[in-house]
Design a protein around this motif. Structure first.
Motif, short mmCIF file in Angstrom:
data_model
loop_
_atom_site.label_atom_id
_atom_site.label_comp_id
_atom_site.label_asym_id
_atom_site.label_seq_id
_atom_site.Cartn_x
_atom_site.Cartn_y
_atom_site.Cartn_z
N THR A 24 0.84 -1.20 0.00
CA THR A 24 0.00 0.00 0.00
C THR A 24 0.87 1.25 0.00
N LEU A 25 1.91 1.27 0.81
CA LEU A 25 2.82 2.42 0.86
C LEU A 25 3.48 2.66 -0.50
N ARG A 26 3.96 1.58 -1.13
CA ARG A 26 4.58 1.72 -2.46
C ARG A 26 3.59 2.32 -3.46
N LEU A 27 2.35 1.88 -3.41
CA LEU A 27 1.33 2.41 -4.32
C LEU A 27 1.08 3.89 -4.05
N ILE A 28 0.97 4.27 -2.80
CA ILE A 28 0.75 5.68 -2.45
C ILE A 28 1.89 6.54 -2.99
N LEU A 29 3.12 6.14 -2.73
CA LEU A 29 4.27 6.93 -3.18
C LEU A 29 4.35 6.97 -4.71
N THR A 30 4.05 5.88 -5.36
CA THR A 30 4.07 5.84 -6.83
C THR A 30 3.02 6.79 -7.41
N LEU A 31 1.82 6.75 -6.87
CA LEU A 31 0.75 7.61 -7.38
C LEU A 31 1.03 9.10 -7.13
N HIS A 32 1.85 9.39 -6.14
CA HIS A 32 2.21 10.79 -5.86
C HIS A 32 3.56 11.17 -6.47
N GLY A 33 4.10 10.33 -7.34
CA GLY A 33 5.34 10.66 -8.04
C GLY A 33 6.58 10.60 -7.19
N LEU A 34 6.56 9.80 -6.14
CA LEU A 34 7.70 9.72 -5.22
C LEU A 34 8.33 8.33 -5.25
N THR A 35 8.46 7.75 -6.42
CA THR A 35 9.01 6.39 -6.53
C THR A 35 10.45 6.31 -6.04
N GLY A 36 11.19 7.41 -6.07
CA GLY A 36 12.56 7.41 -5.60
C GLY A 36 12.68 7.12 -4.11
N THR A 40 13.27 2.73 0.27
CA THR A 40 13.62 3.06 1.66
C THR A 40 12.37 3.16 2.52
N ALA A 41 11.34 3.81 2.02
CA ALA A 41 10.10 3.97 2.78
C ALA A 41 9.46 2.62 3.07
N GLU A 42 9.51 1.72 2.10
CA GLU A 42 8.94 0.39 2.29
C GLU A 42 9.70 -0.38 3.39
N LEU A 43 11.00 -0.29 3.38
CA LEU A 43 11.82 -0.94 4.41
C LEU A 43 11.47 -0.38 5.79
#
Length: 134
Positions: A24-36, A40-43
């Motif tokens: 879910t976190l990865r999806l949120i960051l991807t949808l907000h353009g923060l894939t970079g 780290t956020a997932e870890l």
């Protein structure tokens, strides 16, 4: 001023919830353009949520938000009001039976901490960390 947002995912006391939170976190960051920040956020989220689920018996929650300053804040709420164990130096993490997760958080996050909090009508705590958006 950067876009601000705030998501909360309430989870049961189930270790499978760690995977749900990571994805879910990865999806949120991807949808907000923060894939970079995603790896780290997932870890960090996995460490915080797994501690919340493993060391308590009640429900937990993952909260992810972007502040007006542009920081991504990741927090895990659990029903145990006791603070996390004292911080250990990252170079000692390999020697420890427990506490390696918070050593990873210390090493990878820009800041981290904890604070008392209440959700679901129960006392508990948030353990949180911040990541600066480049």
């Amino acid at each position: 001023m950067p876009e601000t947002w705030d998501y909360t995912l309430y989870i049961p006391n189930d270790l499978r919830a760690v995977t749900v939170c990571r994805r879910t976190l990865r999806l949120i960051l991807t949808l907000h353009g923060l894939t970079g920040l995603a790896d780290t956020a997932e870890l960090l989220a996995a460490e915080l949520v797994s501690n919340a689920v493993r060391h308590t018996k009640g429900p937990a929650a993952l909260r992810v938000r972007r502040s007006p300053e542009g920081t991504v804040w990741i927090g895990a709420w659990d029903t145990d009001p006791e603070p996390p164990p004292p911080r250990q130096p990252p170079d000692r993490a390999g020697e420890l039976e427990e506490g390696r997760g918070l050593a990873l958080v210390t090493a990878c996050a820009d800041y981290w901490g904890w604070r008392p909090s209440a959700r679901f009508g129960e006392r508990g705590k948030y353990v949180w960390c911040e990541l600066a958006v480049a």
